[in-house]
Write a protein that holds these residues in place. Structure first.
Motif, PDB file in Angstrom:
ATOM      1  N   PRO A 120       0.822  -1.189   0.040  1.00 32.46           N
ATOM      2  CA  PRO A 120       0.077  -0.019   0.045  1.00 32.46           C
ATOM      3  C   PRO A 120       0.962   1.418   0.048  1.00 32.46           C
ATOM      4  CG  PRO A 120       0.249  -0.788   2.378  1.00 32.46           C
ATOM      5  CD  PRO A 120       0.928  -1.759   1.386  1.00 32.46           C
ATOM      6  N   ILE A 121       2.074   1.166   0.422  1.00 32.00           N
ATOM      7  CA  ILE A 121       3.158   2.142   0.412  1.00 32.00           C
ATOM      8  C   ILE A 121       4.610   1.759  -0.376  1.00 32.00           C
ATOM      9  CG2 ILE A 121       2.236   3.266   2.389  1.00 32.00           C
ATOM     10  CD1 ILE A 121       4.967   2.570   3.694  1.00 32.00           C
ATOM     11  N   TYR A 179      10.896   4.254   4.583  1.00 31.65           N
ATOM     12  CA  TYR A 179       9.920   4.939   4.063  1.00 31.65           C
ATOM     13  C   TYR A 179       8.574   5.300   4.708  1.00 31.65           C
ATOM     14  CZ  TYR A 179       6.837   7.101   0.277  1.00 31.65           C
ATOM     15  OH  TYR A 179       5.861   7.923  -0.366  1.00 31.65           O
ATOM     16  N   GLY A 180       8.019   4.256   5.422  1.00 39.68           N
ATOM     17  CA  GLY A 180       6.992   4.650   6.310  1.00 39.68           C
ATOM     18  C   GLY A 180       7.099   5.588   7.437  1.00 39.68           C
ATOM     19  N   ALA A 181       8.474   5.416   8.043  1.00 37.38           N
ATOM     20  CA  ALA A 181       8.859   6.195   9.094  1.00 37.38           C
ATOM     21  C   ALA A 181       8.930   7.739   8.378  1.00 37.38           C
ATOM     22  CB  ALA A 181      10.243   6.080   9.705  1.00 37.38           C
ATOM     23  N   PHE A 182       9.807   7.874   7.284  1.00 42.55           N
ATOM     24  CA  PHE A 182       9.736   9.038   6.832  1.00 42.55           C
ATOM     25  C   PHE A 182       8.362   9.927   6.365  1.00 42.55           C
ATOM     26  CE2 PHE A 182      10.085  11.968   2.887  1.00 42.55           C
ATOM     27  CZ  PHE A 182      11.250  12.422   3.007  1.00 42.55           C
ATOM     28  N   LEU A 183       7.388   8.847   5.905  1.00 41.90           N
ATOM     29  CA  LEU A 183       6.079   9.460   5.769  1.00 41.90           C
ATOM     30  C   LEU A 183       5.354   9.957   7.098  1.00 41.90           C
ATOM     31  CD1 LEU A 183       4.028   7.154   3.320  1.00 41.90           C
ATOM     32  CD2 LEU A 183       4.446   9.696   2.886  1.00 41.90           C
ATOM     33  N   LEU A 184       5.494   9.327   8.031  1.00 41.59           N
ATOM     34  CA  LEU A 184       5.032   9.620   9.535  1.00 41.59           C
ATOM     35  C   LEU A 184       5.853  10.941  10.055  1.00 41.59           C
ATOM     36  CD1 LEU A 184       4.640   6.173  11.055  1.00 41.59           C
ATOM     37  CD2 LEU A 184       2.862   7.656  10.480  1.00 41.59           C
ATOM     38  N   ALA A 185       6.921  11.204   9.647  1.00 36.67           N
ATOM     39  CA  ALA A 185       7.602  12.151  10.012  1.00 36.67           C
ATOM     40  C   ALA A 185       7.264  13.587   9.253  1.00 36.67           C
ATOM     41  CB  ALA A 185       9.073  11.979   9.974  1.00 36.67           C
ATOM     42  N   SER A 198      -2.826   9.495  -1.307  1.00 37.94           N
ATOM     43  CA  SER A 198      -2.040   9.302  -2.471  1.00 37.94           C
ATOM     44  C   SER A 198      -1.066  10.800  -2.656  1.00 37.94           C
ATOM     45  CB  SER A 198      -2.773   8.884  -3.730  1.00 37.94           C
ATOM     46  OG  SER A 198      -1.967   8.971  -4.711  1.00 37.94           O
ATOM     47  N   PRO A 199      -1.647  11.720  -2.477  1.00 39.21           N
ATOM     48  CA  PRO A 199      -0.625  13.110  -2.744  1.00 39.21           C
ATOM     49  C   PRO A 199       0.400  13.021  -1.874  1.00 39.21           C
ATOM     50  CG  PRO A 199      -3.216  13.599  -3.091  1.00 39.21           C
ATOM     51  CD  PRO A 199      -3.212  12.117  -2.460  1.00 39.21           C
ATOM     52  N   CYS A 200       0.215  12.671  -0.679  1.00 35.83           N
ATOM     53  CA  CYS A 200       1.131  12.597   0.438  1.00 35.83           C
ATOM     54  C   CYS A 200       2.010  11.615   0.027  1.00 35.83           C
ATOM     55  CB  CYS A 200       0.547  12.309   1.713  1.00 35.83           C
ATOM     56  SG  CYS A 200      -0.831  13.305   2.525  1.00 35.83           S
ATOM     57  N   GLN A 201       1.990  10.783  -0.522  1.00 40.20           N
ATOM     58  CA  GLN A 201       2.918   9.627  -0.723  1.00 40.20           C
ATOM     59  C   GLN A 201       3.618  10.237  -2.019  1.00 40.20           C
ATOM     60  OE1 GLN A 201       2.345   5.516  -0.612  1.00 40.20           O
ATOM     61  NE2 GLN A 201       0.354   5.728   0.513  1.00 40.20           N
ATOM     62  N   GLN A 202       3.092  10.782  -2.926  1.00 38.00           N
ATOM     63  CA  GLN A 202       3.381  11.442  -4.220  1.00 38.00           C
ATOM     64  C   GLN A 202       4.870  12.468  -3.804  1.00 38.00           C
ATOM     65  OE1 GLN A 202       3.719  10.122  -7.164  1.00 38.00           O
ATOM     66  NE2 GLN A 202       2.322  11.866  -8.419  1.00 38.00           N
TER      67      GLN A 202
END
Length: 241
Positions: A120-121, A179-185, A198-202
């Motif tokens: 999913p990520i 990458y998951g930790a990076f997203l949360l940060a 999706s926009p956040c992940q982009q």
């Protein structure tokens, strides 16, 4: 008497399908890299149009469904269907990199970092990571099919499944952890819902550069998977098929 020739024919045709699918997948990547990475693929990722990102996400889901379908069509029971799915997945994954190397000269080595999956990520890791897992998948699936052809128990028992599933979980965790930790940060206010954004992940993908291999998570996962394979081999003559 006819099981072995039939099994050999199945290996041939499933292999041809998976190899062809590997070429098709690599061809798509060649087009994408020509559009978005004309100077060569590297991290951080270049931002792509949202519709292309969604298409890529759906394409990867479609790929899995295709491989599941092959297993279902070729297999005659649950164990065979699962084994053929694993085998076709592994051959596809290995030849995907083989064809990318032949077409683009990439990856430069097995240590080259790549985006492994998007669901999913984003999963990231050096190429040797998924290639080694693919070899284990070939080993497990071939063992299951060989055992099944002899009329012995080809499904892992409950402890075997625990080893295989927990090992697979750790391997995947090693690829998504950073990458998951990076997203949360990057998006602390969103919490766990950021994994559905999706926009956040982009946006985050355009800034993320992997720093390390989480071997302390990956290697125990590999050992657990190997333990599941060994348990299946040792217990093949016990219990119902």
């Amino acid at each position: 008497m006819n099981a072995l020739p039939s099994l050999r024919a199945s290996f041939l045709w499933v292999s041809l399908f998976a190899i062809s699918m590997g070429f098709l997948e690599s061809a798509v990547v060649v087009y994408l890299r020509q559009l978005y990475y004309p100077e060569g693929f590297d991290f951080p990722l270049n931002l792509i149009h949202e519709s292309v990102a969604i298409t890529e996400f759906l394409r990867e889901i479609a790929t899995i469904l295709m491989l599941v379908s092959v297993g279902w069509i070729v297999g005659r029971n649950g164990a065979q269907r699962f084994a053929w799915f694993l085998y076709s997945f592994a051959i596809w994954d290995i030849f995907y990199y083989v064809f990318l190397y032949l077409l683009l000269g990439w990856p430069q080595s097995l240590a080259t970092w790549d985006v492994l999956f998007l669901v999913p990520i984003m999963w990231v890791g050096p190429v040797w990571g998924p290639v080694f897992v693919a070899l284990l998948m070939i080993l497990l699936s071939s063992l299951m099919l060989h055992i099944d052809s002899k009329g012995e128990r080809s499904w892992p028992d409950s402890k075997g499944w625990t080893l295989l599933i927990s090992g697979s979980f750790l391997v995947i965790l090693s690829w998504v952890w950073e990458y998951g930790a990076f997203l949360l940060a990057q998006y602390p206010d969103q919490g766990w819902t950021v994994f559905l954004c999706s926009p956040c992940q982009q946006e985050a993908g355009g800034q993320f550069v992997p720093q390390r291999i989480y071997s302390e998570i990956y290697l125990p996962g590999i050992l657990l998977i190997l333990g599941g394979i060994v348990r299946l081999y040792l217990g093949r003559k016990t219990g119902p098929k």
